[in-house]
Design an enzyme around this catalytic site. Structure first.
Site, PDB file in Angstrom:
ATOM      1  N   GLU A 162       0.661  -1.151   0.167  1.00  0.00           N
ATOM      2  CA  GLU A 162       0.007   0.011  -0.013  1.00  0.00           C
ATOM      3  C   GLU A 162       0.898   1.230  -0.108  1.00  0.00           C
ATOM      4  OE1 GLU A 162      -3.160  -0.133  -0.686  1.00  0.00           O
ATOM      5  OE2 GLU A 162      -2.765  -2.072  -0.728  1.00  0.00           O
ATOM      6  N   GLY A 163       2.036   1.271  -0.558  1.00  0.00           N
ATOM      7  CA  GLY A 163       2.788   2.514  -0.892  1.00  0.00           C
ATOM      8  C   GLY A 163       3.968   2.419   0.085  1.00  0.00           C
TER       9      GLY A 163
END
Length: 601
Positions: free
Chosen positions: A445-446
């Protein structure tokens, strides 16, 4: 009964009730049907489910990861049994509205519940967290028909969900996705494209799989402004929501990861022609929200997923800490310094082992407190009169809540292995798996780099720096509270936090003084690490204050309160000083990475 080695029910109780006072949420209309009793019931239920259904197959799922035979994905049966128990207990929709079938539980309590499942078996829990996020998005942005056909079956586990964003050539840069969606006369779309790194992308664990897919409609603007969001199910449902016709969604293969092995990670293909529902090419998709507004819809799920990844990292660090503490208390080795004879002592008696355990405690308990604080902000955003303040603080804390635990609870797992010594890197003990599982979270997620750009490039500059001001004001309130206690040590901590908060403000101003994004953002990862450590110092001072107040009310054991104080002392004396060299580096506007030529490597 021995304390659990999965999570600490005592610490959760302290954070929820002695610190965050979550029972006060029941005065708000949304939570008026709840009470301390209902909160405790669902917390005990979560502990029981995690212990009975999730923890027992954690090692099995790691050693026997999912396989793909070209047609089907095969997963250990215990995964499906655990997810069924989770869904049957109503946990998928626990924080969702009554009107869609949820429990309307405060998000803070739900987050505490989920910490048990992540710690017990992060691989199996992955399916549940993706499905809950998927369901929340459809409930917020879908049509009533989409809610009935796709979301409601998620709450009882008949549908599981995914988030299909990345593509092989694009990775995290969603502006470059090429998956396309062609409109049809009946209002549906035909979707064509390849995705990559899609967790839970195919399996036999549920009747249907609901993919949320980012794609472009013909004629859409370039970049992120031209991305739309679609529901693309594995099976097209009948009028009652039951799977009927196979959609044109297949796998090119699965990815084999170092951790989270129980969550199958896939490379799905949409519209490759293997199946042709309705005798037309392409996978049938249903537009969610307005055309070209896909990222706006997806962003709520991505933010939720970032907090969930931070919670997963926290839980893995926490369970590793508990297991290494148990090992240290029961592993005799060596004697006190200067003693040549006599019985061996448990390794917990050795100062360096205590250092490693105390560091793990500071990272894991601090991270859990941060996660629950952010969850409380989500509740305030939904229900409080000062919702704007909650939104502002959440904006700046989300990248920290995702990345700080991913870095420092991984460090805790590293220390857990070290405490175990030679046993730590064998498969005879869980800690080596926890490390491998947690190593994925700095990427999930990043990455750290993406979160640092979000923090320094967006969160602290938006609305004239409102979020940074709100954060520093919150720290100032804690500083004032600590100074008024008359406690010399807490005043010492308050003074240190006050100075560190001042460094954040001064350094941020220096970085943006010339409004040169290239120079300002070149060292954003160092900024994230420094600010993150100051935030955790603030969280630890908050915990120390809460522990003192609880002790004055006669709540809890002396050992528990003193343990909180010791962890706070460690963080302020060992960890917070790490930030000074980082702030010095940032203040220098160092251009080492900018001025480096690629040929010099």
């Amino acid at each position: 009964m021995n304390p659990s080695l999965i999570m600490s029910a005592r610490d959760i109780e302290f954070l929820l009730y002695d610190w965050l006072r979550v029972e006060t949420l029941t005065a708000r209309e949304r939570y008026v049907d709840h009470s301390r009793e209902t909160f405790d019931q669902v917390l005990r239920l979560s502990q029981d489910l995690a212990t009975r259904y999730f923890a027992p197959h954690n090692r099995e799922s790691d050693l026997h990861e999912p396989t793909f035979d070209g047609e089907k994905v095969h997963i250990a049966p215990a995964v499906g049994e655990a997810l069924k128990a989770f869904a049957d207990a109503g946990m998928i929709g626990a924080a969702m509205d009554y009107e869609v079938g949820g429990m309307q539980l405060p998000y803070t309590v739900f987050t505490a519940c989920m910490s048990w499942f992540h710690a017990a078996n992060v691989g199996t829990t992955g399916y549940a967290l993706l499905t809950a996020g998927n369901a929340n998005l459809i409930a917020a942005h879908g049509t009533p028909e989409q809610v009935d056909l796709f979301m409601r079956p998620m709450l009882d586990g008949r549908n599981l969900g995914t988030m299909a964003l990345s593509e092989p050539h694009a990775g995290s840069n969603l502006a470059d996705i090429t998956t396309r969606a062609v409109p049809q006369d009946d209002g549906t779309y035909r979707v064509f494209g390849r995705k990559m790194w899609i967790s839970g992308g195919d399996h036999e664990l549920s009747d249907n799989i609901v993919h949320l897919v980012l794609a472009r409609i013909p004629g859409a603007p370039e970049g992120t402004r031209g991305i739309s969001l679609f529901i693309v199910p594995k099976y097209l449902p009948d009028a009652d929501g039951n799977p009927a016709v196979r959609n044109d969604v297949v796998l090119a293969g699965i990815n084999h990861k170092m951790g989270w092995r129980g969550t199958v990670n896939t490379a799905p293909v949409f519209g490759d022609g293997r199946f042709t529902p309705g005798d037309q090419p392409g996978a049938v998709g249903y537009l969610v929200g307005a055309p070209n507004r896909g990222l706006a819809c997806m962003f709520s799920m991505m933010n939720e997923a970032r907090l969930s990844v931070g919670l997963a990292a926290t839980a893995l660090g926490y369970t590793g800490y508990l297991k290494s503490l148990d090992y240290a208390r029961n592993r005799p080795q060596g004697r006190p310094l200067g003693a040549r004879e006599g019985a061996q002592v448990p390794i917990v008696d050795h100062p360096d082992v205590r250092r490693m355990l105390l560091a793990q405690k500071a990272y894991a308990e601090g991270a859990l407190a941060l996660q629950l604080y952010c969850a409380k902000l989500v509740d305030d955003l939904r229900t409080a009169t000062d919702a704007d303040r909650a939104a502002t603080l959440l904006r700046i804390l989300t990248p920290i809540a995702k990345s700080w635990p991913s870095q420092w609870c991984l460090t805790a797992n590293d220390l857990a292995i070290q405490v175990h010594g030679g046993a730590g890197y064998t498969r005879d003990y869980d800690v080596e798996q926890h490390y491998r599982d947690n190593r994925l979270n700095p990427i999930h997620e990043g990455t750290h780099g993406i979160q640092s750009l979000d923090l320094l490039g967006r969160a602290v500059t938006a609305e004239g720096g409102a979020a940074l001001t709100a954060l520093i004001d919150a720290m100032a309130s804690t500083v004032t509270a600590a100074r008024t206690t008359g406690d010399t040590e807490l005043t010492e901590f308050a003074d240190a936090l006050d100075r560190a908060a001042g460094r954040i403000a001064a350094t941020t101003a220096i970085l943006w003084q010339d409004m040169n994004p290239e120079t300002a953002l070149a060292n954003s990862a160092a900024y994230l690490e420094a600010v993150g450590h100051v935030v955790l110092a603030w969280i630890w001072l908050e915990q120390a204050l809460a522990a003192n107040a609880a002790a004055e009310r006669g709540r809890g054991s002396d050992a528990f309160q003193l343990g909180k104080r010791a962890a706070a002392r460690y963080f302020f004396r060992w960890e917070l000083p790490r930030t000074a060299p980082l702030f010095d580096l940032l203040d220098s506007l160092d251009r080492t990475t900018l001025d480096l030529d690629e040929t010099w490597f």
